[in-house]
Design an enzyme around this catalytic site. Sequence first.
Site, PDB file in Angstrom:
ATOM      1  N   LYS A  23     -13.848  39.051  93.043  1.00 35.32           N
ATOM      2  CA  LYS A  23     -13.795  39.618  91.678  1.00 35.32           C
ATOM      3  C   LYS A  23     -12.393  40.066  91.261  1.00 35.32           C
ATOM      4  O   LYS A  23     -12.229  40.813  90.299  1.00 35.32           O
ATOM      5  CB  LYS A  23     -14.774  40.812  91.526  1.00 35.32           C
ATOM      6  CG  LYS A  23     -16.209  40.415  91.756  1.00 35.32           C
ATOM      7  CD  LYS A  23     -16.696  39.536  90.638  1.00 35.32           C
ATOM      8  CE  LYS A  23     -17.848  38.678  91.076  1.00 35.32           C
ATOM      9  NZ  LYS A  23     -17.809  37.341  90.518  1.00 35.32           N
ATOM     10  N   ARG A 104      -7.335  44.494  92.216  1.00 38.82           N
ATOM     11  CA  ARG A 104      -7.616  44.717  90.788  1.00 38.82           C
ATOM     12  C   ARG A 104      -7.937  46.191  90.587  1.00 38.82           C
ATOM     13  O   ARG A 104      -8.444  46.843  91.523  1.00 38.82           O
ATOM     14  CB  ARG A 104      -8.851  43.877  90.436  1.00 38.82           C
ATOM     15  CG  ARG A 104      -9.335  44.012  89.027  1.00 38.82           C
ATOM     16  CD  ARG A 104     -10.563  43.149  88.810  1.00 38.82           C
ATOM     17  NE  ARG A 104     -10.837  43.021  87.398  1.00 38.82           N
ATOM     18  CZ  ARG A 104     -11.726  42.192  86.876  1.00 38.82           C
ATOM     19  NH1 ARG A 104     -12.453  41.415  87.656  1.00 38.82           N
ATOM     20  NH2 ARG A 104     -11.913  42.134  85.574  1.00 38.82           N
ATOM     21  N   SER A 112     -17.006  44.257  87.091  1.00 34.55           N
ATOM     22  CA  SER A 112     -17.140  42.807  87.221  1.00 34.55           C
ATOM     23  C   SER A 112     -18.249  42.463  88.205  1.00 34.55           C
ATOM     24  O   SER A 112     -19.062  41.555  87.967  1.00 34.55           O
ATOM     25  CB  SER A 112     -15.795  42.223  87.688  1.00 34.55           C
ATOM     26  OG  SER A 112     -15.911  40.867  87.989  1.00 34.55           O
ATOM     27  N   TYR A 208      -5.427  33.905  80.183  1.00 31.69           N
ATOM     28  CA  TYR A 208      -4.798  32.597  80.022  1.00 31.69           C
ATOM     29  C   TYR A 208      -5.670  31.478  80.589  1.00 31.69           C
ATOM     30  O   TYR A 208      -6.377  31.671  81.586  1.00 31.69           O
ATOM     31  CB  TYR A 208      -3.438  32.568  80.727  1.00 31.69           C
ATOM     32  CG  TYR A 208      -2.341  33.207  79.904  1.00 31.69           C
ATOM     33  CD1 TYR A 208      -1.519  32.434  79.092  1.00 31.69           C
ATOM     34  CD2 TYR A 208      -2.156  34.586  79.920  1.00 31.69           C
ATOM     35  CE1 TYR A 208      -0.520  33.020  78.329  1.00 31.69           C
ATOM     36  CE2 TYR A 208      -1.162  35.179  79.162  1.00 31.69           C
ATOM     37  CZ  TYR A 208      -0.353  34.394  78.368  1.00 31.69           C
ATOM     38  OH  TYR A 208       0.635  34.963  77.607  1.00 31.69           O
ATOM     39  N   LYS A 237     -16.716  33.307  84.040  1.00 28.39           N
ATOM     40  CA  LYS A 237     -15.598  34.253  84.117  1.00 28.39           C
ATOM     41  C   LYS A 237     -15.409  34.892  82.748  1.00 28.39           C
ATOM     42  O   LYS A 237     -15.495  34.224  81.723  1.00 28.39           O
ATOM     43  CB  LYS A 237     -14.297  33.547  84.527  1.00 28.39           C
ATOM     44  CG  LYS A 237     -14.393  32.773  85.833  1.00 28.39           C
ATOM     45  CD  LYS A 237     -14.614  33.659  87.045  1.00 28.39           C
ATOM     46  CE  LYS A 237     -14.901  32.822  88.280  1.00 28.39           C
ATOM     47  NZ  LYS A 237     -15.474  33.587  89.384  1.00 28.39           N
ATOM     48  N   ARG A 239     -17.180  37.813  81.795  1.00 24.21           N
ATOM     49  CA  ARG A 239     -18.434  38.420  81.294  1.00 24.21           C
ATOM     50  C   ARG A 239     -18.157  39.812  80.719  1.00 24.21           C
ATOM     51  O   ARG A 239     -17.221  40.488  81.145  1.00 24.21           O
ATOM     52  CB  ARG A 239     -19.421  38.618  82.455  1.00 24.21           C
ATOM     53  CG  ARG A 239     -19.932  37.348  83.052  1.00 24.21           C
ATOM     54  CD  ARG A 239     -21.088  37.667  84.001  1.00 24.21           C
ATOM     55  NE  ARG A 239     -21.493  36.444  84.661  1.00 24.21           N
ATOM     56  CZ  ARG A 239     -21.159  36.139  85.907  1.00 24.21           C
ATOM     57  NH1 ARG A 239     -20.442  36.958  86.638  1.00 24.21           N
ATOM     58  NH2 ARG A 239     -21.559  35.003  86.429  1.00 24.21           N
ATOM     59  N   ALA A 240     -19.084  40.263  79.807  1.00 29.72           N
ATOM     60  CA  ALA A 240     -18.943  41.618  79.251  1.00 29.72           C
ATOM     61  C   ALA A 240     -19.145  42.638  80.368  1.00 29.72           C
ATOM     62  O   ALA A 240     -20.020  42.478  81.220  1.00 29.72           O
ATOM     63  CB  ALA A 240     -19.985  41.815  78.162  1.00 29.72           C
ATOM     64  N   HIS A 241     -18.325  43.665  80.374  1.00 31.73           N
ATOM     65  CA  HIS A 241     -18.451  44.723  81.385  1.00 31.73           C
ATOM     66  C   HIS A 241     -19.377  45.823  80.890  1.00 31.73           C
ATOM     67  O   HIS A 241     -19.416  46.099  79.689  1.00 31.73           O
ATOM     68  CB  HIS A 241     -17.076  45.330  81.676  1.00 31.73           C
ATOM     69  CG  HIS A 241     -16.224  44.462  82.537  1.00 31.73           C
ATOM     70  ND1 HIS A 241     -14.981  44.841  82.978  1.00 31.73           N
ATOM     71  CD2 HIS A 241     -16.457  43.234  83.078  1.00 31.73           C
ATOM     72  CE1 HIS A 241     -14.474  43.886  83.743  1.00 31.73           C
ATOM     73  NE2 HIS A 241     -15.343  42.898  83.807  1.00 31.73           N
TER      74      HIS A 241
HETATM   75  N1  PPS Z   1      -7.050  33.231  83.786  1.00 35.00           N
HETATM   76  C1  PPS Z   1      -8.250  33.545  84.262  1.00 35.00           C
HETATM   77  N2  PPS Z   1      -9.257  32.657  84.243  1.00 35.00           N
HETATM   78  C2  PPS Z   1     -10.474  32.996  84.722  1.00 35.00           C
HETATM   79  N3  PPS Z   1     -10.782  34.205  85.245  1.00 35.00           N
HETATM   80  C3  PPS Z   1      -9.802  35.121  85.267  1.00 35.00           C
HETATM   81  C4  PPS Z   1      -8.506  34.830  84.795  1.00 35.00           C
HETATM   82  N4  PPS Z   1      -7.745  35.935  84.976  1.00 35.00           N
HETATM   83  C5  PPS Z   1      -8.532  36.857  85.494  1.00 35.00           C
HETATM   84  N5  PPS Z   1      -9.779  36.392  85.675  1.00 35.00           N
HETATM   85  C6  PPS Z   1     -10.904  37.204  86.148  1.00 35.00           C
HETATM   86  O1  PPS Z   1     -11.205  36.989  87.510  1.00 35.00           O
HETATM   87  C7  PPS Z   1     -12.492  37.612  87.722  1.00 35.00           C
HETATM   88  C8  PPS Z   1     -13.236  36.814  88.774  1.00 35.00           C
HETATM   89  O2  PPS Z   1     -12.600  36.987  89.990  1.00 35.00           O
HETATM   90  P1  PPS Z   1     -12.871  35.974  91.188  1.00 35.00           P
HETATM   91  O3  PPS Z   1     -12.577  34.616  90.724  1.00 35.00           O
HETATM   92  O4  PPS Z   1     -12.107  36.492  92.354  1.00 35.00           O
HETATM   93  O5  PPS Z   1     -14.427  36.146  91.421  1.00 35.00           O
HETATM   94  S1  PPS Z   1     -15.277  35.596  92.650  1.00 35.00           S
HETATM   95  O6  PPS Z   1     -15.210  36.647  93.668  1.00 35.00           O
HETATM   96  O7  PPS Z   1     -14.688  34.336  93.121  1.00 35.00           O
HETATM   97  O8  PPS Z   1     -16.643  35.448  92.126  1.00 35.00           O
HETATM   98  C9  PPS Z   1     -13.218  37.612  86.403  1.00 35.00           C
HETATM   99  O9  PPS Z   1     -13.405  38.966  86.015  1.00 35.00           O
HETATM  100  P2  PPS Z   1     -14.596  39.455  85.078  1.00 35.00           P
HETATM  101  O10 PPS Z   1     -14.550  38.600  83.862  1.00 35.00           O
HETATM  102  O11 PPS Z   1     -14.257  40.867  84.794  1.00 35.00           O
HETATM  103  O12 PPS Z   1     -15.858  39.291  85.860  1.00 35.00           O
HETATM  104  C10 PPS Z   1     -12.244  36.907  85.483  1.00 35.00           C
HETATM  105  O13 PPS Z   1     -12.270  37.384  84.190  1.00 35.00           O
END
Ligand code: PPS
Length: 279
Positions: A23, A104, A112, A208, A237, A239-241
Amino acid sequence: MDKSDSDDGQRRFPKALIIGFSKCGTTALRAFVSLHPDIVSPLEEIRFFTLNYTKGLEWYRLKMPPSSESQITIEKTPFYIMDREALQRIREFNASIKLIISVRDPIGRLQSQYAHTFRNVHDPADRPSFKSWCQGDAFSEHVVRFVDYASHISAVYDLFPKSQILVLSEEALEMDPLSVMKEAEMFLGLRASFSKYDFVFNKDKGFYCFNMTSPNYPNIINSVKLNPDTGCIGGEKGRAHPEIEEDFFKQLVRAIRPHNEQLFSLIGKRFDWDNFKEL
Ligand SMILES: Nc1ncnc2c1ncn2[C@@H]1O[C@H](COP(=O)(O)OS(=O)(=O)O)[C@@H](OP(=O)(O)O)[C@H]1O
């Protein structure tokens, strides 16, 4: 020449791993770094050093994409860092391997994880509130597990020299992926290849995404799952918190802040996390 032209058909072991934290943007990190012409990376988490270790090294190698000798293979499994035995196994596998860790804002990470855990429960009446999920039988269980970066990173430092470890932040990846990629490029000893044309800010997502017209873009075809219209990673990726009620938020900040300080002093670097700015 794209990556598929340069490989000689061999599958090679990873020389670098993204080992955590879940996350904390590990999917984006793996995807972004794969834009580099000298990086190859499997799309899936292989979970070799945790779940699949008994399948053997050859099984692991065959999970890697083909590469040329000059390319670096990177695998990401964010659970490696949570498992001391997996870390030991990584050292036995290759004591000089490079390790990348993303952290984070711990409250963002908790939110998340909550959003992920209850992603299929649409009626709020059918899921615990964020507060009761955090408190559960033990505030300890969820909260400590998700905020205690320091003890896990310290276990990595016990096994590997600091020069082989890069600690990044999800917030930097969200807001300034180019700087993060340049840092990763230097850490991995790669030629300079990332450019501002690689990424475009997506206002709806708040982070981005790939610029599909960038010259590096062909490097990630087949190694990243993308929304073909936006160039953004995975629909799940962003999602609303969940909202956090004020008193509980203050309680969380007070409980977590000492863990943050432990992390900063351990890694010798601070992160300016929004949730910890005011109180
Ligand atoms: N550029 C970009 N593209 C996509 N996602 C992004 C990016 N930067 C950060 N994030 C945020 O990364 C969060 C997911 O982390 P992980 O990929 O480590 O999650 S997982 O553990 O593999 O399921 C996830 O957080 P949440 O949206 O808060 O859930 C993503 O929003």
